[in-house]
Design a protein around this motif. Sequence first.
Motif, PDB file in Angstrom:
ATOM      1  N   VAL A  24       0.618  -1.164   0.041  1.00 40.38           N
ATOM      2  CA  VAL A  24       0.153   0.048  -0.020  1.00 40.38           C
ATOM      3  C   VAL A  24       1.116   1.320  -0.079  1.00 40.38           C
ATOM      4  CG1 VAL A  24      -1.746   1.323   1.207  1.00 40.38           C
ATOM      5  CG2 VAL A  24      -1.741  -1.125   1.152  1.00 40.38           C
ATOM      6  N   ALA A  25       1.793   1.415   0.681  1.00 42.78           N
ATOM      7  CA  ALA A  25       2.773   2.528   0.900  1.00 42.78           C
ATOM      8  C   ALA A  25       3.341   2.712  -0.523  1.00 42.78           C
ATOM      9  CB  ALA A  25       3.946   2.032   1.777  1.00 42.78           C
ATOM     10  N   SER A  26       3.857   1.555  -1.223  1.00 43.13           N
ATOM     11  CA  SER A  26       4.440   1.796  -2.291  1.00 43.13           C
ATOM     12  C   SER A  26       3.646   2.305  -3.500  1.00 43.13           C
ATOM     13  CB  SER A  26       5.090   0.257  -3.125  1.00 43.13           C
ATOM     14  OG  SER A  26       5.908  -0.059  -1.983  1.00 43.13           O
ATOM     15  N   SER A  27       2.326   1.856  -3.534  1.00 38.97           N
ATOM     16  CA  SER A  27       1.278   2.185  -4.590  1.00 38.97           C
ATOM     17  C   SER A  27       0.707   3.850  -4.317  1.00 38.97           C
ATOM     18  CB  SER A  27       0.028   1.225  -4.373  1.00 38.97           C
ATOM     19  OG  SER A  27      -0.795   1.313  -3.358  1.00 38.97           O
ATOM     20  N   ALA A  28       0.911   4.024  -2.856  1.00 43.96           N
ATOM     21  CA  ALA A  28       0.326   5.466  -2.633  1.00 43.96           C
ATOM     22  C   ALA A  28      -1.040   5.600  -2.729  1.00 43.96           C
ATOM     23  CB  ALA A  28       1.048   6.398  -3.195  1.00 43.96           C
ATOM     24  N   HIS A  29      -1.807   4.306  -3.058  1.00 45.02           N
ATOM     25  CA  HIS A  29      -3.240   4.471  -3.278  1.00 45.02           C
ATOM     26  C   HIS A  29      -3.882   4.165  -1.606  1.00 45.02           C
ATOM     27  CE1 HIS A  29      -6.610   3.190  -6.164  1.00 45.02           C
ATOM     28  NE2 HIS A  29      -6.961   4.186  -5.313  1.00 45.02           N
ATOM     29  N   PHE A  30      -3.880   5.292  -0.828  1.00 45.62           N
ATOM     30  CA  PHE A  30      -4.426   5.161   0.669  1.00 45.62           C
ATOM     31  C   PHE A  30      -5.522   5.031   0.684  1.00 45.62           C
ATOM     32  CE2 PHE A  30      -0.078   7.323   0.289  1.00 45.62           C
ATOM     33  CZ  PHE A  30       0.751   6.149   0.918  1.00 45.62           C
ATOM     34  N   ILE A  31      -6.635   5.865  -0.125  1.00 39.66           N
ATOM     35  CA  ILE A  31      -8.031   5.874   0.004  1.00 39.66           C
ATOM     36  C   ILE A  31      -8.915   4.976  -1.068  1.00 39.66           C
ATOM     37  CG2 ILE A  31      -9.939   7.433   0.470  1.00 39.66           C
ATOM     38  CD1 ILE A  31      -7.842   7.905   2.517  1.00 39.66           C
ATOM     39  N   SER A  32      -9.472   4.149  -0.656  1.00 34.49           N
ATOM     40  CA  SER A  32     -10.390   3.323  -1.491  1.00 34.49           C
ATOM     41  C   SER A  32      -9.510   2.687  -2.641  1.00 34.49           C
ATOM     42  CB  SER A  32     -11.259   4.261  -2.224  1.00 34.49           C
ATOM     43  OG  SER A  32     -12.104   4.987  -1.588  1.00 34.49           O
ATOM     44  N   LEU A 247      -4.988   0.910   3.844  1.00 32.31           N
ATOM     45  CA  LEU A 247      -3.982   0.268   4.726  1.00 32.31           C
ATOM     46  C   LEU A 247      -4.597  -0.841   5.599  1.00 32.31           C
ATOM     47  CD1 LEU A 247      -0.677   0.046   5.315  1.00 32.31           C
ATOM     48  CD2 LEU A 247      -1.243   1.905   7.227  1.00 32.31           C
ATOM     49  N   GLN A 248      -5.837  -0.328   6.371  1.00 26.89           N
ATOM     50  CA  GLN A 248      -6.439  -1.276   7.257  1.00 26.89           C
ATOM     51  C   GLN A 248      -7.146  -2.433   6.516  1.00 26.89           C
ATOM     52  OE1 GLN A 248      -5.984  -0.931  10.067  1.00 26.89           O
ATOM     53  NE2 GLN A 248      -5.418   1.100  10.299  1.00 26.89           N
TER      54      GLN A 248
END
Length: 382
Positions: A24-32, A247-248
Motif C-alpha cells: 500500500v505504501a508503495s502504491s500510494a493508493h491510501f484511500i479506496s 492500509l487497514q
Amino acid sequence: MQFRDLPKQYEVLKPQIDAAMISVASSAHFISGPEVKELEKALAEYVGVKHCITCANGTDAISIAMRVWGIGKGDAVFVPDFTFFSSGECPADEGATPMFVDVDQRTFNLDPVKLEETVQKVIAEGKYKAKAVVAVDLFGLPADYDSIKSICKNYDLLLLEDGAQGFGGSINGKMVCSFGDISTTSFFPAKPLGCYGDGGAIFTDNDEWADLVRSICVHGKDMSNPNDPNAKYNNIRLGKNSRLDTLQAAILLPKFKAFVDYELNDINHVAAWYTERLKDTELVLPELKEGFYSSWAQYTIQLPENVDRKKVQEQLKAVGIPSMIYYEKPMHLQGAFEGTDSSVADSPVTERLCKTVLSLPLDPYKTNEDIDFIVSEIKKAL
C-alpha cells in the motif's frame, strides 16, 4: 500475559502483514484502494449476503444504518441494557429514543420475552413509534434470532444486528452479520477480526439500502454513475466521511485468512479448556445453546455475589494475569440518558451482571499451560 495477545498474532502473521502494508505504501493508493473492494467481496461471501460496505468504524456503521432507515425523533429503538455504549448512542444521536431491554443471564444477549414486553409497553403508551431493534451478539455469541426476528415481524420492526463482537459466530451454519435487515461489525483491534486502528462494515441484501450506505459513507455523493468524474462533487444528501483506509483493508486480508483457516477453531478450543477446568467451581460460566457457535470475543464468568471482584482482580494482577469488566454500568444508568425516557428500564439481570461479571484473558494463541495457570490462580483468589 496479554489479555488478547495481538503482539503474538503479529509475530505469526508478520511476513504477510508487512508485505501488505509495504504494498500500500508503495502504491500510494491510501484511500479506496483495490484492497478495500477485495476485502468487501471476501467478507460478503463469507457472511453470505449480497453487499458488504466498509466504513471508518463500528459506531459509524450503526449510525449509518439508522440514517438509511430514516430513524429519528419520535421513534423508539429497542437495545440491550447490557452492552457497549455505541449500541444505544447511535440511535440517540439520530434523534431516536433508545428503550433498554434486559438480557438473558447465561448468554448475556437480548431476552426475547423482555423485548416483547417492552415493545408492547411502548406501543400501549403511544408516546413513541416502535421502529427498530438493535440485537447485539455479545462476547462472540449470536443472539436468539429465531425469537427476535419473530417479534420484529409481529410488530413491524426493523432489525439491526450489531455483530461487532460476534463476527465469525453462527447459528446452525448461518453466519453472524446475516441475521439483520442490516448488520454491522467493527474491526477495532481487540475484536475477533481486528485491524490496526479503527474500521467497520455494513452488511445487507437490500440493493437500495446498500446504495444509500455507499453514498452516506462518502459525504452523501451521487453514486448512480461512479465513473462520472464530476460525481465526486455532486452531493445529493448529507453524509459522513466514513471510509476504511486501504492500509487497514490490506492488514485485514491476511488476518481474515488466518481467522477463517485456524483462529476461530483455536479460540473455541481455548474457551473449551476454560469451561472444562472451571465447571466444578461456584462460578457461572457462559452458555452455548445447541446449534450456536461463538467467536469468543470474551470469556466472561460471573462471580458469586458475595465475592469481592476488586480483590479477585488485584490477586490475578499480582501474578501477571490481566482481567477486564464488561460492563460495570447498565446502559439505562449512563449519564448521557439521565432525565430521559431511556433512563427507565426493568433490568434486574443486567444490574446483577454488572456487579458480578469478569472477563478472562482469551485469544487463539493461548496455550493449555496458560489456561491451567489462570484457572489455578482464579481458584486461589476465590
